[in-house]
Design an enzyme around this catalytic site. Structure first.
Site, mmCIF file in Angstrom:
data_model
loop_
_atom_site.group_PDB
_atom_site.id
_atom_site.type_symbol
_atom_site.label_atom_id
_atom_site.label_comp_id
_atom_site.label_asym_id
_atom_site.label_seq_id
_atom_site.Cartn_x
_atom_site.Cartn_y
_atom_site.Cartn_z
ATOM 1 N N GLU A 265 0.887 -1.171 0.000
ATOM 2 C CA GLU A 265 0.000 0.000 0.000
ATOM 3 C C GLU A 265 0.915 1.207 0.000
ATOM 4 O OE1 GLU A 265 -3.223 -0.166 -0.063
ATOM 5 O OE2 GLU A 265 -3.408 -2.312 0.288
ATOM 6 N N CYS A 304 -3.247 8.578 3.703
ATOM 7 C CA CYS A 304 -3.090 7.950 2.384
ATOM 8 C C CYS A 304 -4.306 8.191 1.512
ATOM 9 C CB CYS A 304 -2.847 6.457 2.555
ATOM 10 S SG CYS A 304 -4.100 5.642 3.548
HETATM 11 P P1 NAP Z 1 8.090 5.474 4.344
HETATM 12 O O1 NAP Z 1 9.105 6.485 4.608
HETATM 13 O O2 NAP Z 1 8.107 4.791 3.032
HETATM 14 O O3 NAP Z 1 8.189 4.410 5.526
HETATM 15 C C1 NAP Z 1 7.275 3.360 5.638
HETATM 16 C C2 NAP Z 1 7.864 2.280 6.516
HETATM 17 O O4 NAP Z 1 8.943 1.649 5.848
HETATM 18 C C3 NAP Z 1 8.447 2.785 7.827
HETATM 19 O O5 NAP Z 1 8.201 1.837 8.841
HETATM 20 C C4 NAP Z 1 9.923 2.876 7.515
HETATM 21 O O6 NAP Z 1 10.741 2.833 8.656
HETATM 22 C C5 NAP Z 1 10.078 1.623 6.700
HETATM 23 N N1 NAP Z 1 11.270 1.594 5.865
HETATM 24 C C6 NAP Z 1 11.979 2.623 5.365
HETATM 25 N N2 NAP Z 1 12.977 2.153 4.608
HETATM 26 C C7 NAP Z 1 12.903 0.800 4.631
HETATM 27 C C8 NAP Z 1 13.654 -0.247 4.050
HETATM 28 N N3 NAP Z 1 14.695 -0.010 3.267
HETATM 29 N N4 NAP Z 1 13.289 -1.511 4.306
HETATM 30 C C9 NAP Z 1 12.234 -1.772 5.087
HETATM 31 N N5 NAP Z 1 11.479 -0.820 5.656
HETATM 32 C C10 NAP Z 1 11.816 0.455 5.422
HETATM 33 O O7 NAP Z 1 6.616 6.078 4.502
HETATM 34 P P2 NAP Z 1 6.086 7.008 5.672
HETATM 35 O O8 NAP Z 1 6.768 8.326 5.536
HETATM 36 O O9 NAP Z 1 6.122 6.313 6.977
HETATM 37 O O10 NAP Z 1 4.563 7.145 5.271
HETATM 38 C C11 NAP Z 1 4.110 8.090 4.327
HETATM 39 C C12 NAP Z 1 3.786 7.411 3.023
HETATM 40 O O11 NAP Z 1 2.976 6.281 3.259
HETATM 41 C C13 NAP Z 1 3.013 8.279 2.083
HETATM 42 O O12 NAP Z 1 3.560 8.191 0.806
HETATM 43 C C14 NAP Z 1 1.610 7.693 2.099
HETATM 44 O O13 NAP Z 1 0.886 7.868 0.917
HETATM 45 C C15 NAP Z 1 1.878 6.271 2.360
HETATM 46 N N6 NAP Z 1 0.763 5.629 3.024
HETATM 47 C C16 NAP Z 1 0.002 4.788 2.314
HETATM 48 C C17 NAP Z 1 -1.052 4.159 2.917
HETATM 49 C C18 NAP Z 1 -1.913 3.188 2.175
HETATM 50 O O14 NAP Z 1 -2.706 2.496 2.802
HETATM 51 N N7 NAP Z 1 -1.811 3.100 0.888
HETATM 52 C C19 NAP Z 1 -1.342 4.399 4.261
HETATM 53 C C20 NAP Z 1 -0.546 5.281 4.956
HETATM 54 C C21 NAP Z 1 0.507 5.891 4.322
HETATM 55 P P3 NAP Z 1 11.361 4.192 9.261
HETATM 56 O O15 NAP Z 1 10.226 4.944 9.809
HETATM 57 O O16 NAP Z 1 12.273 3.699 10.305
HETATM 58 O O17 NAP Z 1 12.027 4.898 8.149
#
Ligand code: NAP
Length: 693
Positions: A265, A304
C-alpha cells in the site's frame, strides 16, 4: 489547557522479540516533538535479530494459533479489542505528541479498535468454527457425482512481517494484525520510527493483556536493513509507506526471488469530483466542500486517502475556490493538545521539508490560491517553532497538460483544484493519477455515476458516491471501512487490505481439493451430496446441537399433491398465477406440462413432512438459501423430503446454527426442489438430554 509536551518524561522504545522486551540498546535514535522540537522519545537504533524472531514466530506462535479454530481466534480478537478500548486513554495521551489532534486520534485509535472488533465479529459470523475455510461451493467434476472439487484455504505456516507508515501508528498496526491473526498467522510488527512510541504503547497493551498465545506477535524497531533476508515461501510481507520505500523493498533479494508474498500500500493521488449536476448552495455542494476541507486538514493531510485533486465542472470553479478558500481561512493551526485547534503540525521537520519541496514542485505548474508555503505562526507555540504548515489550495487551469499535479504526492495539507468539461473528462483526469486508493463523486445523477464507474473503477480501489440521499450516514471519503476493500492499483501499490474476510485470505493458501464425496465431507466438515448419510433412530429435530453430526439424515413419508391442494393454496395465499390455475395457459408455457403445484406449496408441504412439532431443541428457523425448483409437480404426484445435517456452527454457549441440506423428491425419486435450511438448535443442558421424550 496543557500543551502536549509539558512535564513528560522521555519515552523509550524497544522491540519485543522471542517472548520478552528487548533491552535498551547503546545506539539510540532520537525523536523530536513536531510541536516544540524537543526530544520526546528514544528508539533502539540497532537492527533486530530478525532471524531469531522469524524462527520463534514459526515454531512457537504459528503452531499455537493454528491449533485454534477461526472462532477461537475471533474470540481472542474481541477480547483484545475490549482490552485496548478499556485502556485507550494511554494512547490518547501520546496522540498529540505525533502532531495529531484529538479528532485525528479518533481515526487512528478508535478506528483501529473498531477494525479489530469488526474482524472479531466477521470471523464468528462468516467463517466456520473450524481450521479450514471453504472458498466457494462444491464443483461437480464427474458425470455421476462421485468425484468432486472444493476450494479450501488454510493458514500459511510462516510469519507476517508488517512494515507500517508513520501516519496511523495504531490503526495501521491493528488493521494488519486483525486479519493475519484471524487467519492463524503470527506477526512481526515494524512501525515507522517517528511515531513508534505510540505504536509501542498499543503493542504493550496487547502484550500486557496476555490474551494472545505466546509467539503470536512481536515488535521490532531500528535499522530495517536485512529484515527480509530470513523470510521464505510461507512468509508474507505487508508494507505501507511511500512509493520510494516500496520500490526499495521490491528490489530486496529475498523479494526479487519471488518466493515471498508481498502486499504493498503506497502513496496515492486521490481525487474528489463535484458532479455535473451539483449547484452552489445545494446540500450536495456543501457536503462536497465540507468533506474536501476535512480531507485536506485531518492529520494535517498526512493520510493515504486524503484528497489531493479536486475536480470541478468549469462553471462551478469560482464558487468552489471561494468556498474552499473561505473554509481553509477558518482552520486554526496549532498545538494539537490545545482545544480549538483544528490542525496540528506535520509529523517532523523532515516531513515539513518534504511537503514544502513537493508543494513547490506543484506550484511550478499551478497558481496558489489559498495558504502560504512559508513558515506560519501556530496557535500555542513560539514563532518559528514546530513543523507547522498552512493548508494550501492550488488551482490548475489545464489538467490535461499538467504533470506534477498527477504525479507528485505532497503528503500534507496540499490540494489542487482543476476544472473538467464533462463526466468522461472528469474520469479521465481522475485516472491520470495512475491508480489511487479512493475517488469520491458528489452527484445524484445516476447515469453519470454509472458512466464514471465504468471508466474509472479499473483505476481506483474504492469509489465513494455521496449525495443528499445518503450524506447523513456516509462514512467519509477518507475512511477505509473494515468491510470494504482498501488498496488500489498501479501507483497505489497494487495491494489489497481489509474488504472483510478477503484480507484474511491473503494470509492463507487457497488449494483445490479433489476427491470422493466421502473424503470431501471428512476433510471439510461439510456434508456434500453423495457422501454417506446416517439414518439414526431419533428424529434430528429431537437432538440437541451437540448430539447432531454432519451427515445425520432422515427421509420423510410421502404426501400426494391433489388439485384441491393447489386450488386451496391459491385461494389461501392469493397466488393465482396462471400456471397453477389454467391448464391450457400452462401448456402454452415451455416449462410446464399443464397445471402444476406452486413451488411455495411444495416448500410448505415439505416443512409439514419433516418438522417435528413438539417443543424441543430446535429454537427457530432462521432462513433458507439456494432454493431451486427443478422439476414441476402435477396433481396426483407425490413428494417426500430428505433432510441432512450439512454443517454445524456454534453461535453462543446456549445454541448453535445447523445448516440442513433439504431435497424434495417425487414418487420416482427425482429431485423436484432443493435448498439449504438454517435452524438454531439449543445445546444439550447440563445433565443430559431432555428432548428424547
Ligand atoms: P516510508 O518512509 O516509506 O516508511 C514506511 C515504513 O517503511 C516505515 O516503517 C519505515 O521505517 C520503513 N522503511 C523505510 N525504509 C525501509 C527499508 N529499506 N526496508 C524496510 N522498511 C523500510 O513512509 P512514511 O513516511 O512512513 O509514510 C508516508 C507514506 O505512506 C506516504 O507516501 C503515504 O501515501 C503512504 N501511506 C500509504 C497508505 C496506504 O494504505 N496506501 C497508508 C498510509 C501511508 P522508518 O520509519 O524507520 O524509516
Amino acid at each position: 489547557m496543557a500543551d502536549s509536551n509539558s512535564n513528560r518524561t522521555m519515552l523509550s522504545v524497544t522491540g519485543f522479540s522471542c517472548g520478552g522486551w528487548d533491552s535498551v540498546a547503546s545506539t539510540r535514535h532520537e525523536i523530536r516533538s513536531p510541536v516544540t522540537g524537543e526530544i520526546i522519545a528514544e528508539v533502539n537504533a540497532a537492527g533486530p535479530d530478525i532471524a531469531a524472531m522469524v524462527d520463534y514466530a514459526r515454531c512457537t506462535g504459528g503452531p499455537r494459533l493454528r491449533e485454534m479454530t477461526f472462532h477461537d481466534r475471533a474470540r481472542l480478537l474481541k477480547a483484545l479489542a475490549i482490552h485496548i478500548n478499556a485502556n485507550k486513554d494511554c494512547l490518547y495521551a501520546l496522540n498529540p505528541l505525533t502532531g495529531a489532534t484529538r479528532r485525528d486520534g479518533w481515526y487512528d485509535i478508535d478506528g483501529g479498535i473498531g477494525t479489530v472488533f469488526s474482524y472479531a465479529s466477521k470471523g464468528r459470523r462468516e467463517m466456520p468454527d473450524d481450521r479450514i475455510y471453504l472458498d466457494g461451493g462444491v464443483e461437480l467434476l464427474s458425470r455421476n457425482g462421485n468425484f468432486l472439487g472444493q476450494h479450501v484455504a488454510t493458514p500459511l505456516t510462516g510469519v507476517a512481517l508488517q512494515v507500517n507508515a508513520f501516519n496511523f501508528p495504531v490503526w495501521g498496526m491493528l488493521e494488519k494484525l486483525a486479519p493475519a491473526l484471524l487467519a492463524g498467522v503470527p506477526c512481526i510488527v515494524r512501525p515507522a520510527t517517528v511515531t513508534s512510541y505510540l505504536a509501542a504503547e498499543c503493542f504493550r497493551l496487547i502484550i500486557d493483556s496476555r490474551i494472545l498465545p505466546e509467539g503470536a506477535v512481536q515488535f521490532t524497531v531500528g535499522d530495517p536493513s536485512g529484515i527480509f533476508d530470513p523470510l521464505d515461501t510461507q512468509d508474507i510481507v505487508c508494507f505501507t509507506g511511500s512509493a520510494s520505500t516500496a520500490s526499495a523493498i521490491r528490489s530486496q533479494p529475498a523479494i526479487v526471488s519471488g518466493r515471498i508474498r508481498l502486499t504493498v500500500e503506497q502513496d496515492s493521488l486521490n481525487a474528489t469530483v463535484l458532479g455535473p449536476d451539483v449547484v452552489p448552495e445545494s446540500a450536495d455542494f456543501t457536503a462536497f466542500i465540507d468533506e474536501t476541507i476535512r480531507e485536506i486538514t485531518t492529520k494535517a493531510g498526512q493520510k493515504c486517502t486524503a484528497i489531493r485533486r479536486i475536480l470541478v465542472p468549469e462553471r462551478q470553479l469560482p464558487d468552489v475556490v471561494e468556498a474552499i478558500t473561505f473554509s481553509l481561512s477558518r482552520v486554526s493551526v496549532g498545538d494539537p493538545g490545545l482545544s480549538g485547534v483544528d490542525m496540528g503540525p506535520l509529523v517532523s521537520a523532515r516531513q515539513l521539508a518534504d511537503v514544502r519541496n513537493s508543494a513547490a514542485r506543484i506550484a511550478g505548474e499551478t497558481e496558489l490560491v489559498s495558504g502560504s508555503l512559508e513558515q506560519i505562526t501556530a496557535l500555542g507555540v513560539e514563532p518559528g517553532q514546530g513543523a507547522f504548515f498552512s493548508p494550501l489550495l492550488f488551482r490548475c487551469a489545464d489538467a490535461d497538460n499538467a504533470h506534477t499535479v498527477h504525479s507528485v504526492e505532497a503528503f500534507g495539507p496540499v490540494s489542487v483544484v482543476m476544472p473538467y468539461r464533462d463526466i468522461a473528462h472528469a474520469s479521465d483526469i481522475a485516472n491520470r493519477g495512475g491508480g489511487s486508493l479512493v475517488v469520491s463523486v458528489f452527484t445524484s445523477d445516476a447515469e453519470a455515476a454509472r458512466r464514471f464507474t465504468l471508466s474509472s473503477a479499473p483505476w481506483h480501489g474504492r469509489i465513494y458516491f455521496n449525495n443528499a440521499g445518503c450524506m447523513a450516514e456516509a462514512t467519509g471519503h477518507g475512511s477505509p471501512m473494515p468491510q470494504m476493500l482498501h488498496g488500489g492499483p498501479g501507483r497505489a501499490g497494487g495491494g489489497e487490505e481489509l474488504g472483510g474476510i478477503r484480507s484474511v485470505l491473503h494470509f492463507m493458501q487457497r488449494s483445490a481439493v479433489q476427491g470422493s464425496p466421502q473424503l470431501l465431507t471428512a476433510i471439510t466438515n461439510q456434508w456434500v451430496d453423495g457422501a454417506a448419510e446416517k439414518l439414526r433412530g431419533r428424529h434430528p429435530f429431537r437432538r440437541f446441537f451437540d448430539e447432531l453430526a454432519v451427515g445425520d439424515s432422515i427421509t420423510t413419508g410421502k404426501r400426494q399433491i391433489t388439485l384441491t391442494d393447489i386450488e386451496h393454496f391459491a385461494e389461501f395465499t392469493g397466488d393465482r398465477f396462471y400456471a397453477h390455475m389454467d391448464d391450457a395457459a400452462a401448456r402454452r408455457n415451455p416449462f410446464f406440462p399443464g397445471r402444476v403445484a406452486h413451488g411455495y406449496l411444495l416448500l410448505s408441504f415439505a416443512a409439514g413432512l419433516f418438522v417435528d412439532p413438539e417443543e424441543g431443541p430446535v429454537l427457530a428457523n432462521t432462513g433458507l438459501s439456494d432454493l431451486t425448483f427443478e422439476k414441476p409437480v402435477v396433481a396426483g404426484e407425490s413428494i417426500h423430503v430428505k433432510l441432512t445435517v450439512k454443517r454445524k456452527t456454534p453461535r453462543t454457549p446456549e445454541y448453535g446454527e445447523i445448516r440442513w441440506n433439504v431435497t424434495i423428491l417425487n414418487q420416482d425419486g427425482e429431485r423436484v426442489a432443493g435448498y439449504e435450511l438454517r435452524t438454531m438448535n439449543s445445546m444439550q443442558p447440563v445433565g443430559g438430554s431432555v428432548a428424547d421424550g
